[in-house]
Structure formats: structure tokens, C-alpha cells
Scaffold this motif. Structure first.
Motif, PDB file in Angstrom:
ATOM      1  N   SER A 122      15.398 -12.171  23.436  1.00 21.34           N
ATOM      2  CA  SER A 122      15.017 -11.977  22.035  1.00 21.34           C
ATOM      3  C   SER A 122      16.111 -11.259  21.257  1.00 21.34           C
ATOM      4  O   SER A 122      16.349 -11.560  20.078  1.00 21.34           O
ATOM      5  CB  SER A 122      13.711 -11.180  21.952  1.00 21.34           C
ATOM      6  N   MET A 123      16.777 -10.323  21.891  1.00 24.02           N
ATOM      7  CA  MET A 123      17.863  -9.610  21.209  1.00 24.02           C
ATOM      8  C   MET A 123      19.031 -10.534  20.910  1.00 24.02           C
ATOM      9  O   MET A 123      19.751 -10.341  19.923  1.00 24.02           O
ATOM     10  CB  MET A 123      18.321  -8.423  22.055  1.00 24.02           C
ATOM     11  N   ALA A 124      19.228 -11.546  21.759  1.00 24.64           N
ATOM     12  CA  ALA A 124      20.311 -12.517  21.547  1.00 24.64           C
ATOM     13  C   ALA A 124      19.875 -13.663  20.635  1.00 24.64           C
ATOM     14  O   ALA A 124      20.525 -14.710  20.599  1.00 24.64           O
ATOM     15  CB  ALA A 124      20.786 -13.065  22.886  1.00 24.64           C
TER      16      ALA A 124
ATOM     17  N   PHE B 291      10.363 -19.389  17.815  1.00 24.48           N
ATOM     18  CA  PHE B 291      10.969 -18.881  19.046  1.00 24.48           C
ATOM     19  C   PHE B 291       9.894 -18.613  20.097  1.00 24.48           C
ATOM     20  O   PHE B 291      10.050 -18.943  21.277  1.00 24.48           O
ATOM     21  CB  PHE B 291      11.748 -17.605  18.726  1.00 24.48           C
ATOM     22  N   LEU B 292       8.783 -18.017  19.655  1.00 22.28           N
ATOM     23  CA  LEU B 292       7.678 -17.722  20.565  1.00 22.28           C
ATOM     24  C   LEU B 292       7.125 -19.003  21.175  1.00 22.28           C
ATOM     25  O   LEU B 292       6.878 -19.074  22.387  1.00 22.28           O
ATOM     26  CB  LEU B 292       6.588 -16.983  19.790  1.00 22.28           C
ATOM     27  N   TRP B 293       6.935 -20.016  20.353  1.00 23.65           N
ATOM     28  CA  TRP B 293       6.391 -21.290  20.829  1.00 23.65           C
ATOM     29  C   TRP B 293       7.291 -21.936  21.869  1.00 23.65           C
ATOM     30  O   TRP B 293       6.828 -22.517  22.848  1.00 23.65           O
ATOM     31  CB  TRP B 293       6.205 -22.238  19.645  1.00 23.65           C
ATOM     32  N   GLN B 294       8.615 -21.811  21.682  1.00 21.16           N
ATOM     33  CA  GLN B 294       9.529 -22.489  22.589  1.00 21.16           C
ATOM     34  C   GLN B 294       9.545 -21.872  23.981  1.00 21.16           C
ATOM     35  O   GLN B 294       9.689 -22.600  24.979  1.00 21.16           O
ATOM     36  CB  GLN B 294      10.942 -22.493  22.011  1.00 21.16           C
TER      37      GLN B 294
ATOM     38  N   VAL C  44      11.935  -9.063  18.976  1.00 24.70           N
ATOM     39  CA  VAL C  44      11.634  -8.481  20.294  1.00 24.70           C
ATOM     40  C   VAL C  44      10.166  -8.078  20.355  1.00 24.70           C
ATOM     41  O   VAL C  44       9.472  -8.335  21.348  1.00 24.70           O
ATOM     42  CB  VAL C  44      12.542  -7.270  20.577  1.00 24.70           C
ATOM     43  N   GLY C  45       9.668  -7.454  19.285  1.00 24.78           N
ATOM     44  CA  GLY C  45       8.270  -7.048  19.254  1.00 24.78           C
ATOM     45  C   GLY C  45       7.324  -8.235  19.328  1.00 24.78           C
ATOM     46  O   GLY C  45       6.318  -8.198  20.062  1.00 24.78           O
ATOM     47  N   ILE C  46       7.633  -9.299  18.590  1.00 23.41           N
ATOM     48  CA  ILE C  46       6.801 -10.504  18.649  1.00 23.41           C
ATOM     49  C   ILE C  46       6.802 -11.084  20.057  1.00 23.41           C
ATOM     50  O   ILE C  46       5.762 -11.472  20.600  1.00 23.41           O
ATOM     51  CB  ILE C  46       7.303 -11.550  17.628  1.00 23.41           C
ATOM     52  N   SER C  47       7.981 -11.128  20.667  1.00 19.93           N
ATOM     53  CA  SER C  47       8.110 -11.707  21.996  1.00 19.93           C
ATOM     54  C   SER C  47       7.350 -10.902  23.049  1.00 19.93           C
ATOM     55  O   SER C  47       6.708 -11.475  23.943  1.00 19.93           O
ATOM     56  CB  SER C  47       9.592 -11.803  22.378  1.00 19.93           C
ATOM     57  N   LEU C  48       7.395  -9.574  22.951  1.00 14.30           N
ATOM     58  CA  LEU C  48       6.769  -8.740  23.970  1.00 14.30           C
ATOM     59  C   LEU C  48       5.281  -8.521  23.713  1.00 14.30           C
ATOM     60  O   LEU C  48       4.467  -8.642  24.632  1.00 14.30           O
ATOM     61  CB  LEU C  48       7.479  -7.388  24.048  1.00 14.30           C
ATOM     62  N   LEU C  49       4.917  -8.196  22.482  1.00 14.20           N
ATOM     63  CA  LEU C  49       3.536  -7.833  22.183  1.00 14.20           C
ATOM     64  C   LEU C  49       2.624  -9.045  22.060  1.00 14.20           C
ATOM     65  O   LEU C  49       1.417  -8.945  22.332  1.00 14.20           O
ATOM     66  CB  LEU C  49       3.476  -6.996  20.903  1.00 14.20           C
TER      67      LEU C  49
END
Length: 294
Positions: free
Chosen positions: A226-228, A165-168, A75-80
Motif C-alpha cells: 500500500s505504501m508503494a 486498489f482494495l478490490w484488486q 494503508v489504512g483502507i488496506s489494513l482496516l
């Protein structure tokens, strides 16, 4: 008074079908799961009522908290990282020529429409310790000491999976931001340019504030998505090494299907749902509260 009640009645009449559908398809299916979480269940047989014992045992399991740490790291990677990069990409697309804009929009959406299995296999090849792209690049520039077995070392496995995940999905969020940018009236930008505002000032004073509703939507979408987080872990590491890359959803799957403890698995699911509801409420309550009008 009659006008007041007629208005309330109209609201109820028009919202009742949606509330009925929500109750039937979202609320009602949760009730059997909550009931199962209070029992010792192996997936086929109900072995007896245990009350809150499943919850107590789940909360006292170290792997449960490891899964939470990994989930909130994603979640942190996805948001920040993800959301700022998506915003910058959307702003970059907005100032391109129509032909380049079409190219970047297509390129941004391409990873999101790929199957998770395909994406995971691509990144597995990147992370391969002997001939993978990342280690080869590090070796070619004289940084052989920085090479890793990315998916089998505890300190690198979750950031490595999180990067895939971030790249996708970074491009998908960029498209959502870009769509919001195109709804902002051009008059604001023209007035700012006449006043001598720079590109950075226009972004900070006009674009981002007027995107608050889109930002809230993308924030909820990215946080809950991200949590899922599950499929990438399943394909790339199967929760390993050991249990160091399990997420909450993977821990739920492992507990229910691999160990046949469906009561504990559904207890994890109930805890996860409560967390998602709380996070959604916090975002709805404290993010972009003002009414936006153009």
C-alpha cells in the motif's frame, strides 16, 4: 567450546551466500541514490554538493505531506478494511463444497492477475460522472443528490482510488489466509466441535490465533504494498485534481522526472525507504512474537 564455534561457523557459511546476494543487489544499489540525494542533480549533470538541503526543501513542501496523508490513507483502507474482509472471505471459502471452493478461489485471484492498467480503466468507467455505474445506480434508487464526480472532487478522489486498489488485492490476501488455514491440523476443529463450540468461537479461539505467522506476513505485504501505491493513481488521475491524489511514490516520480530535480526525488526515495524499514521492524518486533507450534 569447539562445538560452540563450529555451530557459529556453520551458520556463517550457510548464510554468507544469501548475505552476499542481499548486499550486492539490495544494499549496494542504495549507496549511489543516497549520494545523489546530497547533490543538485538534473538527471544528466551533477550541479554540485548541497548536503541536506534537498531533505530540508522536501520536508518543507506541502505537497510532500499531502502525499504522505494520501499514502497512509491507502494503508489504512488496506489494513482496516482489506484484511478483515480477506479473512472473512478465506473463512467462507473453507466451509464451501470442493466445487464452490474452486470457483471462489479462481474468482478471488482473478483481479490480482489483471494488469493495473486494465483494473484502472474498469474503475474509471465505474466512476464516470455521466454514465458510470455508480452514479447510475444512485440515480436509479432515487439518490441523485449522492452522485459525484468521484475522481475530480478532493474529498472523494482518494477513497475512490483506494477502493479500486482494495478490490484488486483483497482476493490475493484471502488466498494467503486460506492457505494458512489448510495447514492447521483438523484435530483442533474436531475437538472444538465435540465441546460444542460455535463457528465464531472456532474462528476466534483456534483459526485466527494459529494464523499469527500468516497474518504477520500478509500484514507486512499489505502495508508495504500500500505504501508503494502508484500505478492506480498514475492511470486514473495523474495525481489530480492539482496534487490532491499524489502518493509518496508519485511525488517522488513527479519531482524527479517531471521537474528534473533528481536530487530531491532521490531524497524522497531515501525517506520512503527509511519509513518502510521502520514499519517492517515494528511489525516484526510487536506482531506474533510467540513461537507457534502445532
Amino acid at each position: 567450546m569447539n562445538k560452540y564455534f563450529s555451530t557459529k561457523l556453520s551458520i556463517f557459511v550457510f548464510t554468507a551466500p544469501a548475505l552476499l546476494l542481499f548486499t550486492v543487489f539490495c544494499v549496494y544499489p542504495l549507496l549511489p541514490e543516497i549520494w545523489m540525494s546530497l547533490h543538485d542533480h538534473d538527471g544528466f549533470r551533477n550541479l554540485g554538493f548541497v548536503g541536506l538541503d534537498n531533505y530540508r526543501e522536501v520536508l518543507s513542501t506541502p505537497s510532500f505531506w499531502t502525499a504522505h496523508k494520501n499514502t497512509y490513507l491507502i494503508v489504512g483502507i488496506s489494513l482496516l478494511l482489506g484484511l478483515p474482509l480477506s479473512m472473512m472471505l478465506s473463512l467462507f471459502m473453507d466451509v464451501q463444497t470442493p466445487r464452490l471452493r474452486r470457483f471462489f478461489k479462481t474468482a478471488a485471484m482473478f483481479p490480482a492477475i489483471l494488469s493495473v492498467t486494465v483494473v484502472a480503466q474498469i474503475w474509471l468507467a465505474f466512476y464516470e460522472p455521466n454514465w458510470g455505474l455508480f452514479n447510475r445506480i444512485l440515480q436509479s434508487i432515487g439518490l441523485s443528490d449522492w452522485t459525484h464526480s468521484w475522481l475530480t472532487e478532493k474529498r472523494t478522489v482518494m477513497p475512490s482510488i483506494g477502493l479500486s486498489f482494495l478490490w484488486q488485492y483483497i482476493g490475493l490476501n484471502a488466498i494467503l489466509f486460506y492457505t494458512g488455514i489448510k495447514t492447521i491440523p483438523k484435530d483442533y476443529y474436531e475437538a472444538a466441535l465435540l465441546d460444542g463450540a460455535s463457528f465464531a468461537q472456532v474462528c476466534l479461539k483456534i483459526t485466527i490465533p494459529l494464523l499469527q505467522n500468516v497474518i504477520k506476513y500478509v500484514l507486512i505485504l499489505s502495508t508495504l504494498g500500500s505504501m508503494a501505491f502508484y500505478s492506480h493513481v498514475r492511470v486514473m488521475t495523474a495525481g489530480g485534481p492539482g496534487d490532491t491524489s499524489r502518493t509518496v511514490i508519485y511525488q517522488m516520480y513527479y519531482t524527479a522526472f517531471d521537474t528534473s530535480q533528481f536530487g530531491k526525488g532521490t531524497a524522497i526515495a531515501v525517506i520512503f525507504i527509511i519509513q518502510c524499514l521502520v514499519i517492517s521492524f515494528i511489525i516484526q518486533r510487536f506482531v506474533a512474537r510467540g513461537k507457534l507450534e502445532f
